[in-house]
Enzyme design. Structure first.
Site, PDB file in Angstrom:
ATOM      1  N   ASP A  87       0.815  -1.212   0.000  1.00  0.00           N
ATOM      2  CA  ASP A  87       0.000   0.000   0.000  1.00  0.00           C
ATOM      3  C   ASP A  87       0.850   1.264   0.000  1.00  0.00           C
ATOM      4  O   ASP A  87       0.376   2.331  -0.386  1.00  0.00           O
ATOM      5  CB  ASP A  87      -0.935   0.001   1.214  1.00  0.00           C
ATOM      6  N   GLY A 118       3.407  -6.533  -1.034  1.00  0.00           N
ATOM      7  CA  GLY A 118       3.900  -5.967   0.217  1.00  0.00           C
ATOM      8  C   GLY A 118       3.588  -6.846   1.409  1.00  0.00           C
ATOM      9  O   GLY A 118       3.314  -8.043   1.273  1.00  0.00           O
ATOM     10  N   ASP A 179       2.977  -0.354  12.371  1.00  0.00           N
ATOM     11  CA  ASP A 179       3.450  -0.091  11.010  1.00  0.00           C
ATOM     12  C   ASP A 179       4.895   0.387  10.995  1.00  0.00           C
ATOM     13  O   ASP A 179       5.754  -0.172  10.313  1.00  0.00           O
ATOM     14  CB  ASP A 179       2.561   0.958  10.342  1.00  0.00           C
ATOM     15  N   ARG A 192       5.267  -9.638  10.702  1.00  0.00           N
ATOM     16  CA  ARG A 192       5.913  -8.516  11.392  1.00  0.00           C
ATOM     17  C   ARG A 192       4.917  -7.764  12.263  1.00  0.00           C
ATOM     18  O   ARG A 192       5.249  -7.330  13.368  1.00  0.00           O
ATOM     19  CB  ARG A 192       6.542  -7.548  10.388  1.00  0.00           C
TER      20      ARG A 192
END
Length: 258
Positions: A87, A118, A179, A192
């Site tokens: 994104d 991604g 993030d 992650r």
């Protein structure tokens, strides 16, 4: 196969000859997520090419490369931009278009497509779920080949030192920590986010702040005061392939789901 394709395109367009093929700028991020962008595009390219699209392919070299390219793009040369990335590249492309002197014309003229490569791939997931397609890059390439368009809400974000545009979500507290803080773990792919979220839950970080918001259909402002653990303002249902954070959100409904 080519004759059948052209006959179908003529039937859809209602013309005796096939319409001009779309001209697509394909931006491939080789380092997005686990770093499989180039391989994913090589796998998906035949699907997009089979639609007759004229493809210009670019492998991005650095952060903000995509933003800088579309900021100076000749609008007459392309009909759309395809992001083979997460994104983040879509964010770059939108902000590159919004930074132009002819921003309104650029945003209206260019379709933006995404092929997921991604970690989160929220936009691709939301589009594929809406189309009842499997969550796979080839499925996203198929949506690009079909050439449909959908409206997407944007909103302007203003801070003391800068201004930008968002399309996916606005994050604060643990949401933004997941993030930004997990960026060094991007080689793990979606895992992650889980690892970093667990760290933040175990350490019980809290954030002081005040939120002012207005409900849909109301002119009155409401206020909520922290401490907050997590804040997420979402523009679509999925924030990653396995996280449906805002099940009632739609891409173009003019609202943010908190």
């Amino acid at each position: 196969a080519t004759q059948v394709r052209d006959a179908l395109r003529c039937a859809i367009a209602g013309t005796a000859t096939p319409p001009a093929p779309p001209r697509l700028l394909v931006l491939v991020n080789p380092r997005s997520g686990p770093g499989n962008g180039a391989r994913i595009w090589a796998d998906c390219r035949p699907i997009v090419a089979a639609s007759g699209a004229a493809l210009t392919e670019v492998v991005t070299a650095s952060a903000d490369d995509a933003k800088q390219r579309v900021a100076s793009l000749d609008l007459g040369a392309y009909d759309g931009v395809i992001c083979v990335s997460g994104d983040g590249m879509v964010h770059e492309v939108l902000n590159g278009l919004a930074a132009r002197d002819d921003a309104d014309a650029a945003l209206a003229a260019l379709a933006i497509g995404t092929i997921p490569a991604g970690s989160g791939n929220a936009l691709a997931t939301s589009l594929l779920r809406a189309a009842s397609e499997p969550l796979h890059p080839r499925s996203a390439a198929f949506l690009v080949a079909r050439g449909g368009r959908a409206a997407l809400d944007l909103w302007r974000v203003t801070q003391p030192s800068r201004q930008g545009y968002a399309f996916l979500s606005l994050e604060w507290a643990m949401a933004s920590d997941m993030d930004l803080g997990s960026d060094a773990l991007r080689w793990l792919g979606p895992l992650r986010f889980d690892i970093y979220a667990l760290l933040r839950i175990l350490t019980s970080w809290k954030y002081a702040g005040t939120l002012r918001y207005r409900r849909a259909g109301s002119d009155a402002w409401e206020e909520a005061t922290g401490p907050f653990l997590l804040f997420w303002a979402c523009n679509m249902k999925y924030m990653s392939a396995d996280a449906q954070v805002a099940p009632e959100a739609e891409l173009g409904d003019g609202m943010i789901d908190l």
